[in-house]
Design an enzyme around this catalytic site. Sequence first.
Site, mmCIF file in Angstrom:
data_model
loop_
_atom_site.group_PDB
_atom_site.id
_atom_site.type_symbol
_atom_site.label_atom_id
_atom_site.label_comp_id
_atom_site.label_asym_id
_atom_site.label_seq_id
_atom_site.Cartn_x
_atom_site.Cartn_y
_atom_site.Cartn_z
ATOM 1 N N GLN A 176 0.833 -1.204 0.000
ATOM 2 C CA GLN A 176 0.000 0.000 0.000
ATOM 3 C C GLN A 176 0.870 1.258 0.000
ATOM 4 O OE1 GLN A 176 -1.019 -2.413 2.465
ATOM 5 N NE2 GLN A 176 -2.908 -3.062 1.495
ATOM 6 N N CYS A 223 -6.225 0.919 7.003
ATOM 7 C CA CYS A 223 -5.119 -0.043 6.986
ATOM 8 C C CYS A 223 -4.459 0.035 8.352
ATOM 9 C CB CYS A 223 -4.118 0.284 5.879
ATOM 10 S SG CYS A 223 -2.663 -0.783 5.896
ATOM 11 N N ARG A 282 -8.055 -7.189 0.029
ATOM 12 C CA ARG A 282 -8.776 -6.605 -1.098
ATOM 13 C C ARG A 282 -7.826 -5.756 -1.949
ATOM 14 N NH1 ARG A 282 -13.349 -2.139 0.385
ATOM 15 N NH2 ARG A 282 -11.555 -1.395 1.555
ATOM 16 N N CYS A 341 -1.911 -8.200 8.147
ATOM 17 C CA CYS A 341 -2.973 -7.216 7.917
ATOM 18 C C CYS A 341 -3.505 -6.796 9.279
ATOM 19 C CB CYS A 341 -4.088 -7.813 7.060
ATOM 20 S SG CYS A 341 -5.510 -6.723 6.829
ATOM 21 N N GLY A 342 -3.217 -5.558 9.668
ATOM 22 C CA GLY A 342 -3.610 -5.083 10.990
ATOM 23 C C GLY A 342 -5.111 -5.034 11.190
#
Length: 274
Positions: free
Chosen positions: A44, A73, A209, A217-218
């Site tokens: 990201q 995020c 996604r 992934c937090g």
Amino acid sequence: MQFSKMHGLGNDFMVIDGVTQNVYLTEDMIRKLADRHYGVGFDQLLLVEPPYDPELDFHYRIFNADGSEVAQCGNGARCFARFVSLKGLINRSDMYVSTAKGKMVLTLVDEENVRVNMGEPIWEPAKIPFIANKFEKNYILRTDLQTVLCGVVSMGNPHCVLQVDDIEQATVHQLGALLEKHHRFPERANVGFMQIIDRHHIKLRVFERGVGETKACGSGACAAVAVGIMQGVLDANVQVSLPGGTLQIEWQGKGKPLYMTGTATHIYDGFIKL
């Protein structure tokens, strides 16, 4: 344009200061920057902007590697906090930021860890968004691969969480891709595969996604624990073991905010001509 490369448990980011420099990015530019062979490479891109609300410190924007903008995020939030501190954009440990869907409180705990107040989990289907007549602790979703029982929640972004017996054998890529684009998720979904070790410990893999599986992934860790607590299989303080490392998640239940604590690592600073 100056930037920093950072990661939260192997979930890697290009972080850009949009406070002291003018930044204009298109979807195509972000896709090119995300390319790990021809660009910078990242899961990201995080953009720090001046606050939209004078009572807050910053506005936090997140773009996936495919160029799409998303509202949340969790790993990025920890890196965001570390970045603005390292760059001297703020000189205190607590900071207040807005996102596309709400507000967050970020706290620098020590030289390694950041604690994030992720707000309350959102269960109402229309607000996730998820197509359902009413909230259920478990939903049945049918795909071409298999029919699954899952929990659905938003942590500022939509999450689908299912339990598996063995995290290593989970069909993360195949089933994750199908559930991400399931017709009952109008904005697509992040898909978490959760193996419960005990009431205080889970293992988790997440198909994100617009990205695919990442090291961590937090918001996915937060969603998995929230679903587990809501379903009565987890207690209020849970260690989440992800491929990239460990997060600590705390949630006291409905009406209370959920907290995530974990590391945020600065890798290097760079400059790129756009």
